[in-house]
Design a protein around this motif. Structure first.
Motif, PDB file in Angstrom:
ATOM      1  N   ASN A 262     -18.732 -36.274   5.895  1.00  0.00           N
ATOM      2  CA  ASN A 262     -17.693 -35.241   5.949  1.00  0.00           C
ATOM      3  C   ASN A 262     -16.361 -35.768   6.480  1.00  0.00           C
ATOM      4  O   ASN A 262     -15.600 -35.046   7.118  1.00  0.00           O
ATOM      5  CB  ASN A 262     -18.146 -34.035   6.777  1.00  0.00           C
ATOM      6  CG  ASN A 262     -17.401 -32.760   6.398  1.00  0.00           C
ATOM      7  OD1 ASN A 262     -17.170 -32.513   5.214  1.00  0.00           O
ATOM      8  ND2 ASN A 262     -17.011 -31.976   7.380  1.00  0.00           N
ATOM      9  N   LEU A 263     -16.074 -37.041   6.201  1.00  0.00           N
ATOM     10  CA  LEU A 263     -14.781 -37.590   6.570  1.00  0.00           C
ATOM     11  C   LEU A 263     -13.682 -37.040   5.659  1.00  0.00           C
ATOM     12  O   LEU A 263     -13.937 -36.684   4.499  1.00  0.00           O
ATOM     13  CB  LEU A 263     -14.805 -39.120   6.447  1.00  0.00           C
ATOM     14  CG  LEU A 263     -15.530 -39.886   7.563  1.00  0.00           C
ATOM     15  CD1 LEU A 263     -15.814 -41.309   7.106  1.00  0.00           C
ATOM     16  CD2 LEU A 263     -14.716 -39.883   8.847  1.00  0.00           C
TER      17      LEU A 263
ATOM     18  N   ALA B 256     -22.375 -43.941  20.040  1.00  0.00           N
ATOM     19  CA  ALA B 256     -21.435 -43.501  19.016  1.00  0.00           C
ATOM     20  C   ALA B 256     -21.870 -42.171  18.404  1.00  0.00           C
ATOM     21  O   ALA B 256     -21.045 -41.284  18.165  1.00  0.00           O
ATOM     22  CB  ALA B 256     -21.319 -44.570  17.930  1.00  0.00           C
ATOM     23  N   VAL B 257     -23.178 -42.027  18.169  1.00  0.00           N
ATOM     24  CA  VAL B 257     -23.692 -40.766  17.622  1.00  0.00           C
ATOM     25  C   VAL B 257     -23.440 -39.617  18.593  1.00  0.00           C
ATOM     26  O   VAL B 257     -22.973 -38.538  18.208  1.00  0.00           O
ATOM     27  CB  VAL B 257     -25.197 -40.892  17.303  1.00  0.00           C
ATOM     28  CG1 VAL B 257     -25.767 -39.534  16.914  1.00  0.00           C
ATOM     29  CG2 VAL B 257     -25.419 -41.895  16.184  1.00  0.00           C
TER      30      VAL B 257
ATOM     31  N   LYS C 184     -11.047 -32.667   9.947  1.00  0.00           N
ATOM     32  CA  LYS C 184     -12.407 -32.419   9.452  1.00  0.00           C
ATOM     33  C   LYS C 184     -13.434 -32.600  10.579  1.00  0.00           C
ATOM     34  O   LYS C 184     -13.283 -33.487  11.422  1.00  0.00           O
ATOM     35  CB  LYS C 184     -12.739 -33.388   8.313  1.00  0.00           C
ATOM     36  CG  LYS C 184     -11.808 -33.296   7.116  1.00  0.00           C
ATOM     37  CD  LYS C 184     -12.219 -32.193   6.171  1.00  0.00           C
ATOM     38  CE  LYS C 184     -13.414 -32.610   5.356  1.00  0.00           C
ATOM     39  NZ  LYS C 184     -13.741 -31.608   4.312  1.00  0.00           N
ATOM     40  N   ILE C 185     -14.468 -31.757  10.594  1.00  0.00           N
ATOM     41  CA  ILE C 185     -15.576 -31.909  11.540  1.00  0.00           C
ATOM     42  C   ILE C 185     -16.560 -32.911  10.939  1.00  0.00           C
ATOM     43  O   ILE C 185     -17.190 -32.641   9.905  1.00  0.00           O
ATOM     44  CB  ILE C 185     -16.281 -30.568  11.810  1.00  0.00           C
ATOM     45  CG1 ILE C 185     -15.293 -29.551  12.373  1.00  0.00           C
ATOM     46  CG2 ILE C 185     -17.445 -30.780  12.778  1.00  0.00           C
ATOM     47  CD1 ILE C 185     -14.689 -29.954  13.707  1.00  0.00           C
ATOM     48  N   ILE C 186     -16.690 -34.064  11.584  1.00  0.00           N
ATOM     49  CA  ILE C 186     -17.547 -35.117  11.037  1.00  0.00           C
ATOM     50  C   ILE C 186     -18.961 -35.017  11.600  1.00  0.00           C
ATOM     51  O   ILE C 186     -19.183 -34.501  12.703  1.00  0.00           O
ATOM     52  CB  ILE C 186     -16.968 -36.513  11.315  1.00  0.00           C
ATOM     53  CG1 ILE C 186     -16.856 -36.769  12.823  1.00  0.00           C
ATOM     54  CG2 ILE C 186     -15.617 -36.670  10.647  1.00  0.00           C
ATOM     55  CD1 ILE C 186     -16.400 -38.185  13.155  1.00  0.00           C
ATOM     56  N   HIS C 187     -19.916 -35.503  10.809  1.00  0.00           N
ATOM     57  CA  HIS C 187     -21.323 -35.508  11.212  1.00  0.00           C
ATOM     58  C   HIS C 187     -21.800 -36.963  11.269  1.00  0.00           C
ATOM     59  O   HIS C 187     -21.621 -37.722  10.305  1.00  0.00           O
ATOM     60  CB  HIS C 187     -22.168 -34.708  10.232  1.00  0.00           C
ATOM     61  CG  HIS C 187     -21.651 -33.324   9.982  1.00  0.00           C
ATOM     62  ND1 HIS C 187     -21.572 -32.377  10.979  1.00  0.00           N
ATOM     63  CD2 HIS C 187     -21.135 -32.748   8.855  1.00  0.00           C
ATOM     64  CE1 HIS C 187     -21.060 -31.259  10.479  1.00  0.00           C
ATOM     65  NE2 HIS C 187     -20.782 -31.456   9.196  1.00  0.00           N
ATOM     66  N   VAL C 188     -22.404 -37.350  12.395  1.00  0.00           N
ATOM     67  CA  VAL C 188     -22.783 -38.745  12.627  1.00  0.00           C
ATOM     68  C   VAL C 188     -24.245 -38.811  13.039  1.00  0.00           C
ATOM     69  O   VAL C 188     -24.694 -38.028  13.876  1.00  0.00           O
ATOM     70  CB  VAL C 188     -21.902 -39.388  13.723  1.00  0.00           C
ATOM     71  CG1 VAL C 188     -22.219 -40.872  13.853  1.00  0.00           C
ATOM     72  CG2 VAL C 188     -20.426 -39.183  13.420  1.00  0.00           C
TER      73      VAL C 188
END
Length: 300
Positions: free
Chosen positions: A210-211, A261-262, A273-277
């Motif tokens: 979702n970048l 990092a996660v 954007k809300i990113i998912h890691v």
């Protein structure tokens, strides 16, 4: 002897309290630490209790003189840490003390540069220990050990290597004599026959989804550098159109940095954007088991 001639081996021994030197907690931590300092890959590594009460000893073999000197100089700067550097010619395998920093911790040595009793490091004991576990041809231990590299005969298996932190993959090897099967458990909970050896792996990569589609390589690198020592990163593109898919992968120097990092980046905002890691499914080989073990303590 010229640097880089390939005819010398070095053994670095670092002693101290893991409370002040976290890299002395386990061989994995020490090997990850030393990888950041030297140019080539380190060889065999071990961490064991020191003769000095409350301290640990980290041992690591190195091939190049430049790497040996760089590692020695780095760890002698650490607070309260003893460092001993040994050297041997591969033609005889008998390690000799090259230098140490005993005088910096024991200033009352009366002109001597090394104290076996106070440091817990004895030259003869070092050769006996290496001969016993590594197959190094010393006068006390002359049994040859066949291995793919100089220190591969010692299985680097430690109590912290739980199924949660490592996955086991079977490595087929030629069996020359009947052996009892040894089993462990993979990260997915499945039994794995380790009687013929195995690789230890761990996830050091992350997957980012979702970048923003405007994200470029420099934007991604700036984001990753805020959470750890990134060693590789890649924007994922559509194989047909070549367009950016809004996703990326990255790899860090250690598993702990990847997990950090996660925890830090997941569900945060980056360029609107809300990113998912999450941790990536790809793994990195961090060790090798060449002798059977019973990982769960049973007789299976």
């Amino acid at each position: 002897m010229p640097v880089g001639s390939g005819t010398e081996d070095y053994m670095l021994i670092v002693s101290g309290s893991s409370q002040y030197a976290p890299f002395l907690k386990a061989w994995k931590d020490f090997k990850d630490s030393i990888r950041r300092i030297i140019k080539d890959q380190p060889g065999w590594a071990e961490v064991k209790p020191s003769q000095r009460r409350g301290e640990m000893q980290a041992w690591c073999s190195l091939k190049g003189r430049d790497d040996a000197e760089a590692a020695y100089n780095y760890y002698t700067q650490a607070r309260g840490v003893l460092v001993h550097l040994f050297k041997t010619s591969r033609s005889n395998g008998d390690f000799g003390l090259l230098k140490c920093n005993c005088t910096s911790l024991f200033p009352d040595l009366s002109g001597r540069s090394h104290s076996p009793n106070r440091s817990g490091i004895d030259v003869g004991g070092v050769n006996q220990y290496l001969g016993r576990i590594c197959g190094v041809p010393t006068p006390q231990y002359t049994v040859p050990v066949a291995s793919t590299y100089s220190y591969a005969s010692h299985p680097q298996v430690h109590p912290y290597a739980t199924p949660q932190s490592h996955a086991y993959y079977h490595v087929p090897m030629q069996v020359v004599a009947p052996q009892m099967s040894a089993y462990s458990t993979s990260a997915s909970g499945l039994p794995v026959n380790m009687g013929n050896g195995a690789y230890l792996t761990e996830a050091r990569g992350i997957f980012i989804n979702n970048l923003n589609y405007k994200v470029g390589p420099s934007d991604l690198l700036d984001l990753l550098r805020t959470v750890g020592n990134v060693v590789d990163y890649r924007l994922l593109r559509d194989t047909r159109t070549g367009g950016f898919k809004g996703a990326a992968t990255a790899k860090f120097a250690t598993k702990d940095e990847a997990m950090h990092a996660v925890q830090v980046l997941n569900n945060t905002q980056h360029l609107t954007k809300i990113i998912h890691v999450r941790l990536d499914t790809d793994t990195t080989v961090v060790g090798e088991i060449q002798q059977p073990i019973i990982a769960n303590g049973s007789n299976m």
